[in-house]
Design an enzyme around this catalytic site. Structure first.
Site, PDB file in Angstrom:
ATOM      1  N   GLU A 143      42.927  43.136  40.316  1.00  0.00           N
ATOM      2  CA  GLU A 143      42.286  42.380  39.202  1.00  0.00           C
ATOM      3  C   GLU A 143      41.723  41.865  37.792  1.00  0.00           C
ATOM      4  O   GLU A 143      40.881  40.810  37.275  1.00  0.00           O
ATOM      5  CB  GLU A 143      43.972  41.586  39.238  1.00  0.00           C
ATOM      6  CG  GLU A 143      45.165  41.884  39.503  1.00  0.00           C
ATOM      7  CD  GLU A 143      46.081  41.187  38.571  1.00  0.00           C
ATOM      8  OE1 GLU A 143      46.260  39.817  37.492  1.00  0.00           O
ATOM      9  OE2 GLU A 143      47.689  41.812  39.364  1.00  0.00           O
ATOM     10  N   PHE A 196      40.951  14.629  66.635  1.00  0.00           N
ATOM     11  CA  PHE A 196      39.497  14.395  66.703  1.00  0.00           C
ATOM     12  C   PHE A 196      38.817  14.640  65.341  1.00  0.00           C
ATOM     13  O   PHE A 196      39.865  14.979  63.861  1.00  0.00           O
ATOM     14  CB  PHE A 196      39.316  16.003  67.105  1.00  0.00           C
ATOM     15  CG  PHE A 196      39.563  16.511  68.292  1.00  0.00           C
ATOM     16  CD1 PHE A 196      39.446  15.640  68.823  1.00  0.00           C
ATOM     17  CD2 PHE A 196      40.133  17.444  68.533  1.00  0.00           C
ATOM     18  CE1 PHE A 196      38.810  15.774  70.693  1.00  0.00           C
ATOM     19  CE2 PHE A 196      40.765  17.195  69.654  1.00  0.00           C
ATOM     20  CZ  PHE A 196      39.848  16.378  71.567  1.00  0.00           C
ATOM     21  N   GLN A 200      41.419  29.041  61.568  1.00  0.00           N
ATOM     22  CA  GLN A 200      40.764  28.670  62.867  1.00  0.00           C
ATOM     23  C   GLN A 200      41.237  27.094  63.607  1.00  0.00           C
ATOM     24  O   GLN A 200      40.426  27.191  64.828  1.00  0.00           O
ATOM     25  CB  GLN A 200      38.792  28.230  61.890  1.00  0.00           C
ATOM     26  CG  GLN A 200      37.961  27.544  62.998  1.00  0.00           C
ATOM     27  CD  GLN A 200      36.806  28.698  63.952  1.00  0.00           C
ATOM     28  OE1 GLN A 200      37.103  29.850  63.524  1.00  0.00           O
ATOM     29  NE2 GLN A 200      36.429  28.399  65.019  1.00  0.00           N
ATOM     30  N   CYS A 233      48.829  51.151  35.205  1.00  0.00           N
ATOM     31  CA  CYS A 233      48.128  52.060  36.118  1.00  0.00           C
ATOM     32  C   CYS A 233      46.706  51.457  35.318  1.00  0.00           C
ATOM     33  O   CYS A 233      46.997  52.550  33.775  1.00  0.00           O
ATOM     34  CB  CYS A 233      48.647  53.142  35.924  1.00  0.00           C
ATOM     35  SG  CYS A 233      50.758  53.110  36.530  1.00  0.00           S
ATOM     36  N   GLU A 281      41.295  54.169  37.715  1.00  0.00           N
ATOM     37  CA  GLU A 281      40.826  55.647  37.907  1.00  0.00           C
ATOM     38  C   GLU A 281      39.787  55.433  39.196  1.00  0.00           C
ATOM     39  O   GLU A 281      38.964  54.718  39.439  1.00  0.00           O
ATOM     40  CB  GLU A 281      40.569  56.975  37.200  1.00  0.00           C
ATOM     41  CG  GLU A 281      41.282  56.713  36.152  1.00  0.00           C
ATOM     42  CD  GLU A 281      40.966  56.915  34.487  1.00  0.00           C
ATOM     43  OE1 GLU A 281      40.041  57.413  33.946  1.00  0.00           O
ATOM     44  OE2 GLU A 281      41.588  57.086  33.678  1.00  0.00           O
TER      45      GLU A 281
HETATM   46  C1  LIG Z   1      45.298  47.143  47.597  1.00  0.00           C
HETATM   47  C2  LIG Z   1      45.168  46.822  45.796  1.00  0.00           C
HETATM   48  C3  LIG Z   1      45.861  46.908  44.942  1.00  0.00           C
HETATM   49  C4  LIG Z   1      45.276  47.934  43.254  1.00  0.00           C
HETATM   50  N1  LIG Z   1      46.285  47.681  42.206  1.00  0.00           N
HETATM   51  C5  LIG Z   1      45.734  48.137  41.191  1.00  0.00           C
HETATM   52  C6  LIG Z   1      46.897  48.514  40.503  1.00  0.00           C
HETATM   53  O1  LIG Z   1      47.871  48.069  40.457  1.00  0.00           O
HETATM   54  N2  LIG Z   1      46.643  48.444  39.337  1.00  0.00           N
HETATM   55  C7  LIG Z   1      44.948  48.846  38.652  1.00  0.00           C
HETATM   56  O2  LIG Z   1      44.769  50.092  37.913  1.00  0.00           O
HETATM   57  N3  LIG Z   1      44.322  48.968  39.810  1.00  0.00           N
HETATM   58  C8  LIG Z   1      44.930  48.324  40.814  1.00  0.00           C
HETATM   59  N4  LIG Z   1      43.918  48.343  41.963  1.00  0.00           N
HETATM   60  C9  LIG Z   1      41.951  48.692  41.668  1.00  0.00           C
HETATM   61  C10 LIG Z   1      41.605  47.319  41.457  1.00  0.00           C
HETATM   62  O3  LIG Z   1      41.698  46.561  40.369  1.00  0.00           O
HETATM   63  C11 LIG Z   1      39.551  47.526  41.442  1.00  0.00           C
HETATM   64  O4  LIG Z   1      39.963  47.585  43.025  1.00  0.00           O
HETATM   65  C12 LIG Z   1      38.526  46.558  41.328  1.00  0.00           C
HETATM   66  O5  LIG Z   1      38.964  46.640  39.415  1.00  0.00           O
HETATM   67  C13 LIG Z   1      37.505  46.993  41.841  1.00  0.00           C
HETATM   68  O6  LIG Z   1      37.141  48.465  40.892  1.00  0.00           O
HETATM   69  P1  LIG Z   1      36.945  49.267  42.323  1.00  0.00           P
HETATM   70  O7  LIG Z   1      37.171  49.341  43.670  1.00  0.00           O
HETATM   71  O8  LIG Z   1      36.359  50.906  41.349  1.00  0.00           O
HETATM   72  O9  LIG Z   1      35.224  48.392  42.306  1.00  0.00           O
HETATM   73  P2  LIG Z   1      33.918  49.280  41.572  1.00  0.00           P
HETATM   74  O10 LIG Z   1      34.556  48.809  40.286  1.00  0.00           O
HETATM   75  O11 LIG Z   1      32.836  50.102  42.548  1.00  0.00           O
HETATM   76  O12 LIG Z   1      33.000  47.653  42.395  1.00  0.00           O
HETATM   77  C14 LIG Z   1      32.114  47.692  43.349  1.00  0.00           C
HETATM   78  C15 LIG Z   1      31.276  46.506  43.813  1.00  0.00           C
HETATM   79  O13 LIG Z   1      30.220  46.504  42.538  1.00  0.00           O
HETATM   80  C16 LIG Z   1      30.627  45.822  42.179  1.00  0.00           C
HETATM   81  N5  LIG Z   1      30.446  45.255  40.645  1.00  0.00           N
HETATM   82  C17 LIG Z   1      31.312  46.382  39.403  1.00  0.00           C
HETATM   83  N6  LIG Z   1      30.269  46.403  38.330  1.00  0.00           N
HETATM   84  C18 LIG Z   1      29.580  44.661  38.116  1.00  0.00           C
HETATM   85  C19 LIG Z   1      29.123  44.333  37.398  1.00  0.00           C
HETATM   86  N7  LIG Z   1      28.562  44.279  36.226  1.00  0.00           N
HETATM   87  N8  LIG Z   1      28.104  43.123  37.477  1.00  0.00           N
HETATM   88  C20 LIG Z   1      28.457  42.425  39.176  1.00  0.00           C
HETATM   89  N9  LIG Z   1      28.862  43.466  40.235  1.00  0.00           N
HETATM   90  C21 LIG Z   1      29.900  44.774  40.052  1.00  0.00           C
HETATM   91  C22 LIG Z   1      32.311  44.722  42.006  1.00  0.00           C
HETATM   92  O14 LIG Z   1      32.581  43.908  41.723  1.00  0.00           O
HETATM   93  C23 LIG Z   1      32.175  45.435  43.980  1.00  0.00           C
HETATM   94  O15 LIG Z   1      32.170  43.780  44.443  1.00  0.00           O
HETATM   95  C24 LIG Z   1      44.044  47.891  43.076  1.00  0.00           C
HETATM   96  C25 LIG Z   1      43.129  47.581  44.009  1.00  0.00           C
HETATM   97  C26 LIG Z   1      43.607  47.704  45.361  1.00  0.00           C
HETATM   98  C27 LIG Z   1      42.756  46.965  46.918  1.00  0.00           C
END
Ligand SMILES: Cc1cc2nc3c(=O)[nH]c(=O)nc-3n(C[C@H](O)[C@H](O)[C@H](O)COP(=O)(O)OP(=O)(O)OC[C@H]3O[C@@H](n4cnc5c(N)ncnc54)[C@H](O)[C@@H]3O)c2cc1C
Length: 388
Positions: free
Chosen positions: A364, A278, A337, A123, A126
């Site tokens: 991750e 092909f 595909q 966890c 946030e």
């Molecule tokens: C199905 C699922 C399971 C998950 N499981 C876990 C879990 O078990 N535990 C846990 O702690 N988290 C978990 N996560 C959370 C996951 O690690 C985050 O969604 C991820 O780290 C991205 O954070 P965010 O979604 O807030 O995107 P954001 O940080 O808001 O990013 C949005 C976009 O902006 C880009 N971006 C942000 N900052 C930068 C930068 N400095 N430079 C370039 N690009 C940038 C990102 O790459 C992304 O494309 C899970 C997520 C999903 C979808």
């Protein structure tokens, strides 16, 4: 340098393949379609040691090298990336607890986690803090002999179905950044812990994902992992291995998809010939296999760097995660595909493998953040590091 697997390593992979065929393959499509969390199958994986593959022996783990763990995860992911990915997250959280947990926590939870009787979530994320993980706001205040936790976590894999939460929370002040974060082992059913609705997702449907909120949740002070202020470092160390695991899930899923494509090209006839006749499609298959082998080798290189404690291991883990999850997704997409319209329907596993592998490019640490990590090491500071 020896690229061949040892006899033991081949035996691990064989055991994992047999388990995957017997326990995961017949059900993976149904678990996906019905969003069923296969608790019994995960417990059976635990009986084989797959729930504590690299966890320390002190908590009943097999303490295998990371590279050996990838051999197991790859075989499982070839048929069910979603369930496998949950097992990898459980392995990561269990390793963190076993490595930094105090004796009481390890004796209460350790063997129950490594055996798969109990499950763990990781966890960190946030609602307002994803890629910028050092900005988390969930707080843990030391009050007497207890920590009192308030805040919320988002996107937590397994949440609502797991027993222990490896939680990162702020013990320093709001400006304390990464150095003000600590890690804790939190029993998942304490008063004040509330679980949000099960998120509806594109893939990873065989495992629940939920928000968790903490409202004055009290845990004994000895549930701290490591020391106060070490939590971010611990979280990132967990993720080094986690990134190899997720990369492996992509390699495995791509291997599964490639095998389906290889077979389908022999069976499907158009214009009076099998697709395999092909040359354009032969070339496609050749490129898919080449990309897949490159991804697998990069993952194994990163895993061996982590096993050796190399100073550049984190950079290689980031490179492997970026490359293998992108390459893996592309290979699965190409396999889809090659199946034409049949690739798009649920009777075949291609669309499920594709949906499951998509999130590996996001979690991750997104693949953009992987580039941030690699670029920083190459360019930042007084002594930029060469990548060789
Ligand atoms: C199905 C699922 C399971 C998950 N499981 C876990 C879990 O078990 N535990 C846990 O702690 N988290 C978990 N996560 C959370 C996951 O690690 C985050 O969604 C991820 O780290 C991205 O954070 P965010 O979604 O807030 O995107 P954001 O940080 O808001 O990013 C949005 C976009 O902006 C880009 N971006 C942000 N900052 C930068 C930068 N400095 N430079 C370039 N690009 C940038 C990102 O790459 C992304 O494309 C899970 C997520 C999903 C979808």
């Amino acid at each position: 340098m020896d690229f061949e697997l040892s006899e033991d390593q081949r035996a691990f992979a064989d055991t994992a393949r047999q388990f995957a065929q017997a326990e995961l393959a017949p059900h993976a499509a149904e678990w996906d379609a019905q969003a069923i969390f296969p608790r019994d199958a995960i417990a059976k994986a635990g009986e084989l040691g797959f729930c504590g593959l690299y966890a320390p022996e002190r908590i009943g783990g097999l303490q295998l090298p990371r590279l050996d763990a990838t051999l197991v995860f790859e075989e499982l992911a070839a048929v069910d990336p979603s369930t496998t990915a949950f097992i990898t997250i459980h392995n990561m959280a269990t390793w963190m607890l076993g490595t930094w947990g105090q004796d009481g926590v390890c004796s209460t939870w350790g063997e129950r986690l490594t055996s798969g009787q109990k499950l763990a979530s990781y966890c960190l994320t946030e609602p307002g803090s994803g890629s910028d993980a050092a900005s988390i706001k969930t707080r843990a205040e030391l009050v007497g002999s207890e920590y009192v936790i308030n805040g919320s976590k988002a996107f937590i894999s397994g949440a609502g179905s797991t027993d222990v939460l490896v939680l990162m929370a702020r013990t320093g002040d709001a400006q304390s950044g990464a150095g003000g974060i600590s890690a804790f082992a939190v029993p998942a059913n304490l008063p004040g812990i509330h679980y949000g609705k099960k998120e509806e997702k594109m893939g990873w449907n065989s495992q629940p994902t939920r928000q968790i909120s903490f409202d004055n949740v009290r845990i004994p002070a000895d549930h701290l992992l490591g020391r106060e202020g070490e939590g971010f470092k611990i979280a990132m160390k967990g993720l080094d291995g986690g990134r190899i695991n997720i990369a492996t899930c992509s390699v495995g899923a791509a291997q599964g998809a490639l095998a389906h494509a290889q077979q389908y090209m022999q069976e499907r006839k158009q214009f009076g010939k099998p697709l395999a006749a092909f040359q354009a499609l032969q070339f496609k298959l050749a490129d898919m296999a080449t990309e897949l082998v490159a991804a697998r080798q990069m993952v194994r290189l990163a895993a061996s760097k982590l096993d050796a404690g190399a100073p550049d291991a984190s950079t290689y883990c980031a490179m492997a995660k970026r490359f293998a999850t992108d390459a893996g997704f592309d290979v699965i997409n190409d396999a889809l595909q090659l199946h034409g319209g049949y690739g798009y329907i649920r009777e075949y596993p291609l669309e499920r493998l594709l949906r499951d592998a998509r999130v590996h490019q996001i979690l991750e640490g997104t693949n953009e953040i992987m580039r941030v990590i690699i670029g920083r090491r190459m360019l930042d500071g007084d002594a930029p590091q060469a990548i060789r």
